[in-house]
Design an enzyme around this catalytic site. Structure first.
Site, PDB file in Angstrom:
ATOM      1  N   GLU A   1     -89.436   9.781  85.744  1.00 21.56           N
ATOM      2  CA  GLU A   1     -89.806  10.070  84.355  1.00 21.56           C
ATOM      3  C   GLU A   1     -90.745   8.979  83.854  1.00 21.56           C
ATOM      4  O   GLU A   1     -90.457   7.801  84.026  1.00 21.56           O
ATOM      5  CB  GLU A   1     -88.569  10.129  83.455  1.00 21.56           C
TER       6      GLU A   1
ATOM      7  N   GLU B   1     -76.574   8.419  79.274  1.00 17.99           N
ATOM      8  CA  GLU B   1     -77.139   9.045  80.477  1.00 17.99           C
ATOM      9  C   GLU B   1     -76.276  10.198  80.970  1.00 17.99           C
ATOM     10  O   GLU B   1     -76.794  11.217  81.443  1.00 17.99           O
ATOM     11  CB  GLU B   1     -77.335   8.009  81.580  1.00 17.99           C
TER      12      GLU B   1
END
Length: 883
Positions: free
Chosen positions: A128, A305
């Site tokens: 990412e 997360e």
């Protein structure tokens, strides 16, 4: 503008991908110099694309292409074009086809830490936002979602652990003596969620039983020798999994959930499906190496997360303009988790303090952008406080407007509609509006308009009619590209506090029955008025309780009103807010007096408030620690806003700190002794709160001129059996020119010089020192054996701390701090552009400084922009900051 300046990417230009990929098969043979990646893609033209003749464009950077095949046929060079950033195949078969590419990348040369890199003998990926294109040729965008199968082959000795997304399905030895593991992720995902980790790692294992009775294997992988520092992280993970089931009905979906902790990582952590990769500072903890703040961060980031499994992975972003859709929403979810695990009041204070310190200045400066931006040059630069923290506040406002039950119904509908999709902000708002039965049409402006609205409030009490009239208006200043702003939908929670310190019932004109004691008013026009009846005595208004909207509130309250509210308000956030407003008013006046060369009043009233709070034994210690803290120098600079004189701010704040230390010494010393924790260390909220209050008292006591506090800090440093108390003591000493300071720093170094995480704390302590020689010391420490520019944690702990958190020394009047940081940004840009660009945030306030410093900061920014070969990351931030 130079002719080679990067061109922006715009939201309005979005088009669906020309091709869809049903399945990805990766065969990866690890090698430090030339990792070989054989990629097989089952493809077809996307039926949702309007372009039916576009060539096949695959992103690729820092790769060496060896072969291209379509349906088994090797393509000649005449059938494709290759550049530094793209593989373009001119013609492909109609209908479905199979594309194969073979390429190599060089992990050990990858200092940018994007794609596949090698650090400390561990292969790791960070994909990412656009790192997958550094691993293989691929349409590297979030709306291309595929099922991945991955085979990793590596040396059995160097890489006994081979990890990727999903569930392990096969393993074995190869003919050449190496070994392999195959992974299958059954859930379609975009390429940015791909992950690979390989190395000689230890593992800690546990189990979790989901609400449907499935058993999930949990594994945390760390460098060998760190196994004893994983217990808290594992427990935090299990708490997060259980909480997400209970609060949002979200159950984990794979057979295994893995976390890997690595020491070289650009971010805090990454939510790759089933294989989260973490900066090891957010996993590893023992009482002697980690502070209470470290433990709290570990708990929060693990939760964040993990929560991405649904808000980010199962439902991802259609494009990077929708980044807030996963990040803002998931930050809101992790904030709620922490509030339930710890003190909700303290968590809210912490979140608002962070918002004001980072996001409000962003919204008020040249880098202002909407929560959903409309353009960018480098997407890595949009992982901002606006996207994350302000994005979370928008979700919180919807939660406030809907209430918990209706908000949950809206979220359930969002999950039901968009599971397995790449969604947009509109998808989210439509589901919330329908499920929670809300009209969010005006609310959408929060996602589209940049800037921080200011809410002006004034109240009038009519003793004859027993009414209280509240008038509120809103205004939002122009920001880059947006001169005119439409009114926002602003939910404002309010209460009226009577002379007896108790909340009054709130009954609006036209209502028959008395209302609740806290109510949410909806400011949707530029100006609105509410009148409350049956108000028997003149109240003090408590406005924006719980900080129900990310706005700047300006109310016609006087100093005595703030003193009253900080003693009596039933809303904990507003008690803290009243104390901050009172202290800020005192300090702002003192700053002006210092600038004029006078002697400011020393704020006896605030010292008395501190004394009373410390003696009130029923007050939650962690909350008490928050309410007695003075606003930071950075916060004062933001409030002053223009012609900022950092020396005057520092001097005024120190004068008030000394005054409190002297006037409240007995209460401070009594509280310091009373808050001592004698039980074995635990990072739980109760103990952490006691330590927080005790160490706040220590910091005040050390400010007194009698020297008693210095001796107390030195003694605490020597006796402390946990890192929290040790760091608190050495931090106090670091700002005092005394022999105890040098002794403590040397002893700390000698004890922890082999522990990279603890050494980061040692670097930070010295970078934050107010002493005049700090810059010279920071420069010297860049040559320390434990420091390297190639590790983001080292850069952040030393240079980043100095630039972003040491206002006094960074803003040296001669510009030496500016020159040093600018030089390091340019040096870092050649190694890691992402980290270099973030370091530039230290210059974003240049227009607010007094003229001399303003000119010096501007000159450094111009110097940076003028450098040839600058990365897109640094160019975008520097040029926009100058604009």
């Amino acid at each position: 503008m130079r002719t080679d300046d990067p061109r922006p990417i715009r939201l309005k230009d979005y088009t669906p991908p020309a091709f869809a990929i049903a399945e990805v098969t990766l065969d990866i043979e690890l090698d430090p110099k030339a990792t070989r990646v054989h990629t097989t893609l089952k493809m077809e033209r996307n039926p949702h694309s309007t372009d039916r003749v576009a060539p096949l464009a695959l992103d690729g950077e820092k790769l060496k292409l060896l072969e291209v095949k379509i349906d088994g046929e090797v393509l000649g060079r005449n059938r494709y074009s290759l550049s530094d950033t793209q593989l373009l195949i001119h013609e492909v078969p109609e209908g479905g086809f199979t594309l194969e590419t073979v390429a190599t990348c060089a992990p050990e040369e990858n200092t940018a830490l994007e794609g596949l890199y090698l650090s400390n003998g561990i292969y790791c990926t960070q994909c990412e936002a656009e790192g997958f294109r550094r691993i293989t040729y691929y349409p590297d965008r979030p709306d291309v979602m595929s099922v991945f199968r991955t085979r990793i082959t590596g040396d059995r000795k160097a890489t006994p652990v081979l990890l990727s997304n999903g569930n392990p399905v096969k393993s074995g030895k190869t003919k050449d003596g190496r070994h392999f593991v195959e992974w299958h992720d059954p859930f379609p995902k975009p390429s940015y969620l791909f992950a690979l980790v390989a190395g000689d790692l230890a593992q800690v294992e546990d189990r979790f039983t989901t609400m449907s009775g499935r058993e999930v294997t949990l594994r945390i992988f760390v460098e060998k020798g760190n196994e004893d520092r994983c217990a808290y992280a594992m427990e935090a993970l299990k708490r997060a999994m259980k909480w997400d089931e209970e609060r949002f009905g979200r159950e984990y979906d794979l057979d295994i959930f893995m976390i890997v902790a690595v020491s070289a990582f650009n971010m805090g952590a990454m939510e790759n499906k089933g294989l989260n990769v973490f900066n090891d500072k957010y996993i590893l903890a023992r009482p002697d190496t980690a502070t209470d703040a470290d433990y709290a961060a570990i708990e929060a980031i693990i939760a964040h997360e993990y929560f991405h499994n649904w808000t980010g992975n199962r439902i991802t972003c259609r494009d990077w303009f929708q980044l807030c859709l996963k990040e803002g929403l998931t930050v809101f979810r992790d904030q709620e988790f922490t509030s339930d695990m710890r003190s909700r009041a303290v968590k809210r204070i912490s979140d608002v303090r962070l918002l004001r310190a980072h996001q409000f200045p962003e919204d008020g400066g040249p880098l202002a952008h909407p929560v959903r931006p409309d353009s960018y040059i480098e997407i890595n630069n949009f992982y901002t406080a606006t996207v994350y923290e302000k994005g979370a506040e928008l979700c919180r406002m919807i939660h406030t407007m809907a209430g918990p039950k209706r908000f949950r119904k809206g979220m359930d509908l969002y999950f039901e509609r968009h599971d397995g999709e790449a969604a947009t902000v509109e998808n989210f708002l439509d589901a919330l509006a329908e499920g929670a039965k809300l009209d969010l049409s005006q609310f959408k402006r929060w996602y589209e308009q940049s800037g921080t609205p200011e809410v002006l409030a004034s109240g009038r009490y009519d003793a004859a009619r027993k009414t209280y009239t509240l008038k509120m208006s809103q205004v939002c200043q122009p920001t880059p590209g947006q001169r005119v702003k439409q009114p926002y939908h602003v939910p404002v929670a309010i209460g009226l506090v009577g002379p007896d310190g108790k909340d009054m019932p709130l009954t609006l004109d036209g209502e028959e029955k008395p209302g609740a004691k806290t109510r949410v008013l909806h400011l949707t026009e530029r100006e609105a008025t509410w009148r409350f009846r049956d108000v028997k005595e003149k109240p003090v208004p408590s406005l924006l309780r719980g900080f129900t909207a990310p706005v700047k509130l300006n109310a016609n309250l006087k100093e005595r009103d703030f003193v009253f509210l900080m003693r009596h308000d039933s809303d904990s956030f507003n008690r803290w807010e009243a104390a901050q407003r009172y202290a800020t008013g005192l300090l702002a006046g003192m700053v002006e007096t210092v600038k004029a060369g006078g002697s400011p009043r020393k704020g006896t009233g605030f010292a008395g408030m501190v004394r009373d709070i410390l003696r009130a034994k029923k007050t939650d210690p962690e909350f008490a620690a928050q309410i007695v803290l003075l606003p930071s120098e950075q916060a004062l600079a933001q409030i002053i806003g223009k012609d900022v004189d950092v020396d005057a701010i520092h001097d005024a704040r120190e004068i008030l700190r000394v005054s409190i230390a002297v006037e409240a010494k007995d209460a401070l010393l009594d509280c310091y002794n009373r808050m001592e924790v004698k039980a074995a260390y635990s990072p739980d909220a109760e103990q952490a709160g006691r330590r927080a209050l005790r160490n706040t008292c220590l910091a005040y006591l050390a400010a007194a001129p009698d020297g008693d506090g210095v001796a107390l800090a030195a003694e605490q440093f020597r006796r402390a059996d946990n890192m929290t108390d040790k760091i608190a003591a050495i931090t106090v000493l670091s700002n005092i020119d005394c022999s105890e300071r040098e002794e403590a720093l040397a002893a700390f170094h000698d004890q922890w010089k082999s522990d990279h995480l603890v050494m980061d704390k040692w670097f930070t302590i010295q970078a934050l020192s107010y002493l005049p020689g700090t810059l010279a010391e920071v420069k010297r420490l860049t040559g320390h054996p434990a420091f390297t520019m190639k590790n983001p944690n080292k850069v952040r702990s030393l240079i980043g701390s100095f630039a972003n958190a040491n206002q006094l020394r960074f803003h040296d009047a001669k510009g030496a701090g500016y020159r040093f940081v600018a030089d390091k940004v340019l040096e870092l840009d050649r190694l890691n552009p992402q980290v270099a660009a973030r370091m530039l945030g230290a210059f974003k306030s240049w227009r607010q400084m007094e003229p001399k410093r303003r000119k010096l900061m501007q000159a450094e920014l111009k110097r940076i922009v003028g450098v040839e070969g600058l990365s897109r990351d640094v160019f975008e931030i520097a040029s926009k900051t100058l604009a």
